[in-house]
Motif scaffolding. Sequence first.
Motif, short mmCIF file in Angstrom:
data_model
loop_
_atom_site.label_atom_id
_atom_site.label_comp_id
_atom_site.label_asym_id
_atom_site.label_seq_id
_atom_site.Cartn_x
_atom_site.Cartn_y
_atom_site.Cartn_z
N SER A 148 -4.77 -2.77 -3.21
CA SER A 148 -5.32 -3.75 -3.70
C SER A 148 -6.66 -3.31 -4.36
O SER A 148 -7.22 -2.55 -3.65
N PRO A 149 -7.15 -3.59 -5.89
CA PRO A 149 -8.34 -3.28 -6.41
C PRO A 149 -9.39 -3.82 -5.69
O PRO A 149 -10.48 -3.59 -5.41
N LEU A 150 -9.18 -5.21 -4.82
CA LEU A 150 -10.03 -5.91 -4.18
C LEU A 150 -10.43 -5.31 -2.91
O LEU A 150 -11.52 -5.80 -2.39
N MET A 151 -9.57 -4.61 -2.32
CA MET A 151 -9.80 -4.25 -0.85
C MET A 151 -9.51 -2.43 -0.65
O MET A 151 -9.99 -2.15 0.43
N SER A 152 -9.11 -1.86 -1.41
CA SER A 152 -8.81 -0.26 -1.29
C SER A 152 -10.15 0.24 -1.03
O SER A 152 -10.07 1.37 -0.35
N TRP A 153 -11.17 -0.16 -1.53
CA TRP A 153 -12.35 0.57 -1.47
C TRP A 153 -12.86 0.50 0.22
O TRP A 153 -13.85 1.55 0.53
N MET A 154 -12.47 -0.32 0.94
CA MET A 154 -12.87 -0.27 2.29
C MET A 154 -12.35 0.94 3.09
O MET A 154 -13.05 1.29 4.06
N TYR A 155 -11.35 1.56 2.47
CA TYR A 155 -10.73 2.77 3.14
C TYR A 155 -11.53 4.17 2.75
O TYR A 155 -11.79 5.10 3.32
N GLN A 156 -12.76 3.78 1.81
CA GLN A 156 -13.56 5.05 1.34
C GLN A 156 -14.83 4.84 2.36
O GLN A 156 -15.55 5.89 2.32
N PHE A 205 -1.39 -9.51 -3.73
CA PHE A 205 -0.59 -8.37 -3.34
C PHE A 205 0.88 -8.54 -4.04
O PHE A 205 1.50 -7.49 -4.51
N LEU A 206 1.02 -9.63 -4.61
CA LEU A 206 2.37 -9.83 -5.26
C LEU A 206 2.32 -9.08 -6.56
O LEU A 206 3.42 -8.64 -7.14
N ILE A 207 1.09 -8.78 -7.19
CA ILE A 207 0.96 -8.05 -8.18
C ILE A 207 0.66 -6.85 -8.04
O ILE A 207 1.28 -5.51 -8.63
N SER A 208 -0.19 -6.33 -6.92
CA SER A 208 -0.84 -4.79 -6.75
C SER A 208 0.23 -3.99 -5.93
O SER A 208 0.40 -3.02 -6.21
N PHE A 209 1.13 -4.87 -5.06
CA PHE A 209 2.06 -4.14 -4.19
C PHE A 209 3.53 -4.09 -4.63
O PHE A 209 4.07 -4.98 -4.72
#
Length: 253
Positions: A148-156, A205-209
């Motif tokens: 997710s481009p909306l959430m993946s930054w959290m892992y950084q 997520f239906l689009i990103s995953f």
Amino acid sequence: MGPHKHITLATDFYSASELLPASVFNAMAALAFIASAILALLSIQTPSLKPLLGYLLVTISLVPLVSLFAETRWIASMGGFPVIGSGQGVIKYFALLSIAILFIKPQLPHKQAIWLNIAPVMLVLLWIGGMKFTAIEAKGIEDLVLSSPLMSWMYQLWDVQTTSNLIGVYDLVAVVLLIAAIYYHKLVLPAIVMSGMVFVVTQTFLISFDASISADTLLTSTGHFLIKDLWFIANLILFYLLLKQQSPEKKTA
């Protein structure tokens, strides 16, 4: 089209899997949902069809919900109930059930209707939000979050478990805000926006995953799990409309 493991889990619970091929049960489920969609469209022009739609949705909801009594719905290695496994998709049917009841009993007392629509939202946020504090759930959502481009930054910024914990805290705060909104109506919009974002982001997520889409069946089991969150958005819309209908006297009571 194709196998659907969650339908098989339900038919296993009812000891029906050996009675008919899995494809027949899949077709029955598909026809039930298609019929409900058609009835929903027809009931816009013919409101007298709403109770019929409601009874159909009650049936569609209860069949999987009753299967929550199956051990396969819980994670046995972590003690079983309330550590929910495949039942995470099943508890979403509480949202559909609440909508169905409102179709059947449109004259339900106002306060009861409000709680009826918001209870499934609070249940899923509380339950699945609470699961976010477990390692198995933190790992389970990792691929979704990474996509997710909306959430993946959290892992950084944080590790997998901390990220999951923060999502869990967000879900639990949303529950508190929804309860507060029932009594303090100035909080209605913030509560709906905060909780609604959970379900809106889920739809992205239906689009990103990639694993949510299947070339053979359109949606995979993961895709089915994700798209069910649309029911909670419907609950939130009804919750908002019901609160708006309250008289000024009731709002200040």
